[in-house]
Design an enzyme around this catalytic site. Sequence first.
Site, short mmCIF file in Angstrom:
data_model
loop_
_atom_site.label_atom_id
_atom_site.label_comp_id
_atom_site.label_asym_id
_atom_site.label_seq_id
_atom_site.Cartn_x
_atom_site.Cartn_y
_atom_site.Cartn_z
N GLN A 123 0.77 -1.38 -0.16
CA GLN A 123 0.07 0.00 0.05
C GLN A 123 0.83 1.25 0.10
OE1 GLN A 123 -2.71 -1.76 3.35
NE2 GLN A 123 -3.94 -0.63 2.37
N HIS A 168 0.64 -9.72 4.29
CA HIS A 168 -0.55 -8.53 4.39
C HIS A 168 -1.20 -8.46 2.87
CE1 HIS A 168 -1.97 -4.98 6.35
NE2 HIS A 168 -2.73 -4.89 5.52
N ASN A 186 -1.87 -11.15 8.05
CA ASN A 186 -2.97 -10.16 8.22
C ASN A 186 -4.54 -10.36 7.87
OD1 ASN A 186 -3.60 -7.11 8.75
ND2 ASN A 186 -4.22 -7.15 6.72
N GLU A 187 -5.19 -10.25 8.70
CA GLU A 187 -6.76 -10.40 8.46
C GLU A 187 -7.14 -11.44 7.38
OE1 GLU A 187 -8.34 -6.67 7.22
OE2 GLU A 187 -7.95 -5.72 9.20
#
Length: 407
Positions: free
Chosen positions: A18, A109, A153-154
Site C-alpha cells: 500500500q 499482508h 494480516n486479517e
Amino acid sequence: MMKFPQDFLWGSATSAYQVEGDNVNSDWWQWEKEVGKEKSGSACRHYEFYEQDFDLAQSLNHNSHRLSIEWARIEPEQGKFSQEALGHYLEVILALKRRNIEPIVTLHHFTNPRWLFERGGWEEKESVVYFLRYCDFVVRALAKHVRYWITINEPTIYISHAYIFGAWPPQVKSLFRSKKVQNNLIQAHIKAYRQINKIYKELNLASPFISISQYTQSYVACRNNFRDRFAASFRNKYYNLAIIDTLARHKALDFIGLNYYSRQLVELKRWGIGNLAWDVCQNSHHPVKKNSLGWDIYPQGLLDLLIKLKKYRLPIIITENGICTSDDNLRWEYIYSHLRNIYLAMEKGVDVKGYLYWSLLDNFEWDKGFAPRFGLIEVDYNTQKRTVRDSARKFSIICKTGILANE
Ligand code: FCB
C-alpha cells in the site's frame, strides 16, 4: 484524566504494497493490469522514502511502528531469494531502531508473489511449505532486531474478499475453495509460530511475541429481540472469534493483534443462512457518523469487543484502528473516542499493550484506490510531498505523555 501505562506501544501501521510502490512481482500488480482498476503505481514511494517517513513518525513521538515485508520482493521467482531485498528490509528495521521505534513486522499482508498465485495460491497445500520457507529466510535475518511478528494480516478479510465475494484477486466465489484457503492459512500460522520460536531458540534470543492481526467488527442487533441478538452473536462468534479460538487452542498466540474499524447492524428478517451470516441491515435506524467509505463510526464497539476477548487471557495490541475522511477534526474525534474506549476496557481488566493507528500515511486502499485518506500524514501523490495533519499532532501529545485528557 486517563493515564496509560508507561511502556504502552504508541504508533501507526502500514503495509508494504500500500505504500512502497512498484511491487511488480506481486499478484496484485498483475491483477491491477488485467482488471484495469486504479493502479498502485509508485504509491507513496516509501521503499525509497522510508527514512524521511520514519523521521516524521519519530517527530510525532511514535515508539512503535507496524510494517510488512513484501514476499514478492524477497522471493521474486520460486525458490530464488533476493539478498538485496532482504538487505533493504534489514535497513528499514534498523532505521526504526535508530529512532527508538519498536518494529512490529507482518509477514503476509494480502499480497502474494505472482508465481505462488500461478501455482494455485493459498488453495494448494504447498502454499504452507512455501510460506514457511519464506518466513525462515526473513526471520533468521531479522530476529536479532525484531520482537513482534504478525504472521498473517486479517485472514477472514483475505478469504472473504478473494474467495467468497470475488472482489480481490483471484476473484473466486466459492465457499468450498474458501475453506481450503482458510485451512491453509491457519496451518501456515500455527507452523510459522513454532518455526519462528525455534529460530529464536537456535539463535539464543529471548522469545518473540507472535500473533495474527484479526479483523473484527462490532455486530450490533438492530432490534432488541431474540432473532437479531442471536444473529449478531453468531457473527461475532464466527467472524471475530473463530480463528482466535483455533489458534489459542493450538497455543499459537502470544498476544491478540486486533484490527477494529466499524460496526455492522444485524437484523434477522427470516431464518436462513444469508440472513444469518451476511445480510447487512439497510435501515437507517441507530444512525452514527461515517467515514468516507460509508463505514459506521462506533467506538463503543471496541470496548464491547475487548471485554469479549478477556476470556483468552492474552495481551492485546490494537494493530489497526483508523478512519478515512476529508474532515481532520473527525479523524481526531475518531482517535480520541477509540482511545477512550480502550482505556475503559483496561480499567475493566483487559490487558491492552498498544495502539497502532491505521495509517501513518495516506496510501493505496486496495480496490478502492487512492481516494480514501486514512493517513496521519497527508500524501500529495503528484509531488510525494508529506504534510502532517493536525490530528497527528494531537495524537503525538498522547504518544508522548500517555495521557488522554478529558475533552
Ligand atoms: C484493513 C487492512 C489494511 C487497510 C485497512 C483500511 O482491513 O488490513 O490494509 O486496508 O483495512
